[in-house]
Scaffold this motif. Structure first.
Motif, PDB file in Angstrom:
ATOM      1  N   ALA A   1       0.822  -1.195  -0.007  1.00  0.00           N
ATOM      2  CA  ALA A   1      -0.114   0.063  -0.038  1.00  0.00           C
ATOM      3  C   ALA A   1       0.741   1.318   0.135  1.00  0.00           C
ATOM      4  O   ALA A   1       0.534   2.303  -0.666  1.00  0.00           O
ATOM      5  CB  ALA A   1      -0.922  -0.020   1.240  1.00  0.00           C
ATOM      6  N   LEU A   2       1.968   1.115   0.828  1.00  0.00           N
ATOM      7  CA  LEU A   2       2.696   2.452   0.726  1.00  0.00           C
ATOM      8  C   LEU A   2       3.626   2.523  -0.530  1.00  0.00           C
ATOM      9  O   LEU A   2       3.659   3.534  -1.037  1.00  0.00           O
ATOM     10  CB  LEU A   2       3.978   2.229   1.851  1.00  0.00           C
ATOM     11  CG  LEU A   2       5.023   3.272   1.877  1.00  0.00           C
ATOM     12  CD1 LEU A   2       4.251   4.650   2.354  1.00  0.00           C
ATOM     13  CD2 LEU A   2       6.247   3.043   2.773  1.00  0.00           C
ATOM     14  N   VAL A   3       3.928   1.416  -1.200  1.00  0.00           N
ATOM     15  CA  VAL A   3       4.771   1.546  -2.705  1.00  0.00           C
ATOM     16  C   VAL A   3       3.530   2.263  -3.435  1.00  0.00           C
ATOM     17  O   VAL A   3       3.899   3.096  -4.333  1.00  0.00           O
ATOM     18  CB  VAL A   3       4.991   0.177  -3.181  1.00  0.00           C
ATOM     19  CG1 VAL A   3       5.219   0.257  -4.702  1.00  0.00           C
ATOM     20  CG2 VAL A   3       6.203   0.057  -2.426  1.00  0.00           C
ATOM     21  N   ALA A   4       2.331   1.769  -3.466  1.00  0.00           N
ATOM     22  CA  ALA A   4       1.203   2.353  -4.364  1.00  0.00           C
ATOM     23  C   ALA A   4       0.935   3.635  -4.033  1.00  0.00           C
ATOM     24  O   ALA A   4       0.721   4.610  -4.907  1.00  0.00           O
ATOM     25  CB  ALA A   4      -0.158   1.622  -4.217  1.00  0.00           C
TER      26      ALA A   4
ATOM     27  N   LEU B   1      -9.554  -6.952  -1.311  1.00  0.00           N
ATOM     28  CA  LEU B   1      -8.783  -6.653   0.049  1.00  0.00           C
ATOM     29  C   LEU B   1      -8.006  -5.324  -0.416  1.00  0.00           C
ATOM     30  O   LEU B   1      -8.022  -4.530   0.609  1.00  0.00           O
ATOM     31  CB  LEU B   1      -7.793  -7.674   0.456  1.00  0.00           C
ATOM     32  CG  LEU B   1      -8.730  -8.840   1.219  1.00  0.00           C
ATOM     33  CD1 LEU B   1      -7.802  -9.957   1.709  1.00  0.00           C
ATOM     34  CD2 LEU B   1      -9.675  -8.482   2.528  1.00  0.00           C
ATOM     35  N   ALA B   2      -7.470  -5.010  -1.501  1.00  0.00           N
ATOM     36  CA  ALA B   2      -6.895  -3.878  -1.906  1.00  0.00           C
ATOM     37  C   ALA B   2      -7.865  -2.632  -2.097  1.00  0.00           C
ATOM     38  O   ALA B   2      -7.445  -1.731  -1.453  1.00  0.00           O
ATOM     39  CB  ALA B   2      -6.067  -3.940  -3.267  1.00  0.00           C
ATOM     40  N   LEU B   3      -8.878  -2.970  -2.606  1.00  0.00           N
ATOM     41  CA  LEU B   3     -10.084  -1.972  -2.617  1.00  0.00           C
ATOM     42  C   LEU B   3     -10.326  -1.701  -1.024  1.00  0.00           C
ATOM     43  O   LEU B   3     -10.790  -0.509  -0.814  1.00  0.00           O
ATOM     44  CB  LEU B   3     -11.196  -2.615  -3.150  1.00  0.00           C
ATOM     45  CG  LEU B   3     -11.087  -2.507  -4.784  1.00  0.00           C
ATOM     46  CD1 LEU B   3     -12.140  -2.927  -5.497  1.00  0.00           C
ATOM     47  CD2 LEU B   3     -10.876  -1.078  -5.133  1.00  0.00           C
ATOM     48  N   CYS B   4     -10.448  -2.462   0.023  1.00  0.00           N
ATOM     49  CA  CYS B   4     -10.573  -2.532   1.156  1.00  0.00           C
ATOM     50  C   CYS B   4      -9.791  -1.186   1.767  1.00  0.00           C
ATOM     51  O   CYS B   4     -10.061  -0.340   2.644  1.00  0.00           O
ATOM     52  CB  CYS B   4     -10.764  -3.693   2.024  1.00  0.00           C
ATOM     53  SG  CYS B   4     -11.846  -4.737   1.841  1.00  0.00           S
TER      54      CYS B   4
ATOM     55  N   LEU C   1      -6.333   6.805  -8.384  1.00  0.00           N
ATOM     56  CA  LEU C   1      -5.120   6.732  -9.000  1.00  0.00           C
ATOM     57  C   LEU C   1      -4.314   5.585  -8.242  1.00  0.00           C
ATOM     58  O   LEU C   1      -3.602   4.785  -8.702  1.00  0.00           O
ATOM     59  CB  LEU C   1      -4.401   7.757  -8.930  1.00  0.00           C
ATOM     60  CG  LEU C   1      -4.748   8.823 -10.100  1.00  0.00           C
ATOM     61  CD1 LEU C   1      -3.953  10.097  -9.837  1.00  0.00           C
ATOM     62  CD2 LEU C   1      -4.826   8.268 -11.331  1.00  0.00           C
ATOM     63  N   VAL C   2      -4.595   5.596  -6.868  1.00  0.00           N
ATOM     64  CA  VAL C   2      -3.834   4.577  -5.926  1.00  0.00           C
ATOM     65  C   VAL C   2      -4.503   3.151  -6.161  1.00  0.00           C
ATOM     66  O   VAL C   2      -3.737   2.179  -6.147  1.00  0.00           O
ATOM     67  CB  VAL C   2      -3.770   4.869  -4.463  1.00  0.00           C
ATOM     68  CG1 VAL C   2      -3.181   3.756  -3.707  1.00  0.00           C
ATOM     69  CG2 VAL C   2      -3.136   6.130  -4.406  1.00  0.00           C
ATOM     70  N   SER C   3      -5.751   3.073  -6.373  1.00  0.00           N
ATOM     71  CA  SER C   3      -6.383   1.815  -6.751  1.00  0.00           C
ATOM     72  C   SER C   3      -5.847   1.105  -8.173  1.00  0.00           C
ATOM     73  O   SER C   3      -5.881   0.108  -8.162  1.00  0.00           O
ATOM     74  CB  SER C   3      -7.981   1.878  -6.679  1.00  0.00           C
ATOM     75  OG  SER C   3      -8.503   2.768  -7.846  1.00  0.00           O
ATOM     76  N   VAL C   4      -5.506   2.203  -8.968  1.00  0.00           N
ATOM     77  CA  VAL C   4      -5.003   1.603 -10.324  1.00  0.00           C
ATOM     78  C   VAL C   4      -3.634   0.751 -10.106  1.00  0.00           C
ATOM     79  O   VAL C   4      -3.705  -0.389 -10.762  1.00  0.00           O
ATOM     80  CB  VAL C   4      -4.918   2.844 -11.179  1.00  0.00           C
ATOM     81  CG1 VAL C   4      -4.029   2.246 -12.497  1.00  0.00           C
ATOM     82  CG2 VAL C   4      -6.435   3.350 -11.804  1.00  0.00           C
ATOM     83  N   VAL C   5      -3.045   1.054  -8.967  1.00  0.00           N
ATOM     84  CA  VAL C   5      -1.657   0.319  -8.608  1.00  0.00           C
ATOM     85  C   VAL C   5      -1.873  -0.874  -7.831  1.00  0.00           C
ATOM     86  O   VAL C   5      -1.452  -1.851  -7.815  1.00  0.00           O
ATOM     87  CB  VAL C   5      -0.627   1.289  -8.290  1.00  0.00           C
ATOM     88  CG1 VAL C   5       0.537   0.679  -7.720  1.00  0.00           C
ATOM     89  CG2 VAL C   5      -0.387   2.654  -9.396  1.00  0.00           C
ATOM     90  N   LEU C   6      -2.787  -0.331  -6.626  1.00  0.00           N
ATOM     91  CA  LEU C   6      -2.830  -1.402  -5.676  1.00  0.00           C
ATOM     92  C   LEU C   6      -3.531  -2.745  -5.866  1.00  0.00           C
ATOM     93  O   LEU C   6      -3.392  -3.847  -5.323  1.00  0.00           O
ATOM     94  CB  LEU C   6      -3.225  -0.565  -4.311  1.00  0.00           C
ATOM     95  CG  LEU C   6      -3.132  -1.554  -3.247  1.00  0.00           C
ATOM     96  CD1 LEU C   6      -1.893  -1.692  -2.792  1.00  0.00           C
ATOM     97  CD2 LEU C   6      -3.832  -0.545  -2.132  1.00  0.00           C
ATOM     98  N   VAL C   7      -4.716  -2.403  -6.770  1.00  0.00           N
ATOM     99  CA  VAL C   7      -5.643  -3.507  -6.928  1.00  0.00           C
ATOM    100  C   VAL C   7      -4.888  -4.736  -7.713  1.00  0.00           C
ATOM    101  O   VAL C   7      -4.935  -5.844  -7.444  1.00  0.00           O
ATOM    102  CB  VAL C   7      -6.979  -3.069  -7.606  1.00  0.00           C
ATOM    103  CG1 VAL C   7      -7.859  -4.203  -8.121  1.00  0.00           C
ATOM    104  CG2 VAL C   7      -7.670  -2.181  -6.735  1.00  0.00           C
TER     105      VAL C   7
ATOM    106  N   GLY D   1      -2.664  -6.472  -5.140  1.00  0.00           N
ATOM    107  CA  GLY D   1      -3.307  -7.382  -4.234  1.00  0.00           C
ATOM    108  C   GLY D   1      -3.826  -8.554  -5.166  1.00  0.00           C
ATOM    109  O   GLY D   1      -3.956  -9.654  -4.557  1.00  0.00           O
ATOM    110  N   ALA D   2      -4.256  -8.431  -6.282  1.00  0.00           N
ATOM    111  CA  ALA D   2      -4.701  -9.614  -7.144  1.00  0.00           C
ATOM    112  C   ALA D   2      -3.622 -10.669  -7.415  1.00  0.00           C
ATOM    113  O   ALA D   2      -3.780 -11.712  -7.226  1.00  0.00           O
ATOM    114  CB  ALA D   2      -5.177  -9.090  -8.395  1.00  0.00           C
ATOM    115  N   LEU D   3      -2.095  -9.933  -7.586  1.00  0.00           N
ATOM    116  CA  LEU D   3      -1.206 -10.786  -7.854  1.00  0.00           C
ATOM    117  C   LEU D   3      -0.620 -11.411  -6.602  1.00  0.00           C
ATOM    118  O   LEU D   3      -0.435 -12.766  -6.635  1.00  0.00           O
ATOM    119  CB  LEU D   3       0.140  -9.919  -8.419  1.00  0.00           C
ATOM    120  CG  LEU D   3       1.365 -10.582  -8.596  1.00  0.00           C
ATOM    121  CD1 LEU D   3       1.056 -11.638  -9.961  1.00  0.00           C
ATOM    122  CD2 LEU D   3       2.280  -9.628  -9.137  1.00  0.00           C
TER     123      LEU D   3
END
Length: 174
Positions: free
Chosen positions: A26-29, A91-94, A150-156, A159-161
């Protein structure tokens, strides 16, 4: 009895490790978002830039909480790597949803925290309400609209991976 205690300790260490990994992702995103803001000209107001600058701190907390409390519970019910990828993305969306909430709680409680630190009585801090409530709503809206997409574009995808990898590893270890 000693084996039971070892298993409980091991699960807690795994949960803490998962929380640290989720917080790091999450910090990286969030830092990628900050980099994008620096590189591209943005139309954000100074207030929005200020509060999105605070988002990485809250992202670490949200990632740790989600990783610590939700990851193991959700992933234990998932059986295939594809389902793990979906669960990891959710969970990334959470995390992305939890950050504006945490920022709003911080803004809402800031007068009370400040009165504790400065030693003032709570009645002086409580006199400022409901202004912090409206400020918290505005800040949550700002972070949710300026930071979260914008963060969800990177974090999701991260999280999926992670979910896919976790379930694939569990599948091969059986």
């Amino acid at each position: 009895m000693a084996a039971w205690h070892r298993n409980v300790r091991r699960w807690r260490r795994q949960d803490i490790g998962t929380g640290i990994v989720a917080a790091s992702a999450a910090l990286v995103a969030s830092l990628c978002y900050q980099l994008v803001l620096e590189v591209s000209p943005s139309q954000l107001t100074a207030d929005a830039q200020y509060w999105t600058g605070y988002a990485p701190q809250f992202t670490v907390v949200a990632g740790f909480v989600v990783g610590l409390f939700l990851w193991r519970r959700v992933m234990s019910q998932v059986s295939t790597p594809k389902q793990g990828a979906i669960a990891g993305g959710l969970l990334a969306l959470c995390i992305v949803v939890l950050v504006p909430v945490l920022v709003a709680v911080y803004v809402l409680l800031f007068p009370l925290l400040l009165s504790v630190i400065t030693g003032q009585e709570f009645q002086y801090a409580l006199q400022s309400y409901p202004a912090p409530l409206w400020a918290a709503v505005g800040v949550a809206r700002t972070v949710a609209t300026a930071w979260s997409p914008l963060v969800s574009v990177v974090l999701v995808p991260i999280g999926a991976l992670a979910g896919w990898t976790s379930q694939r590893r569990c599948r091969f270890s059986r």
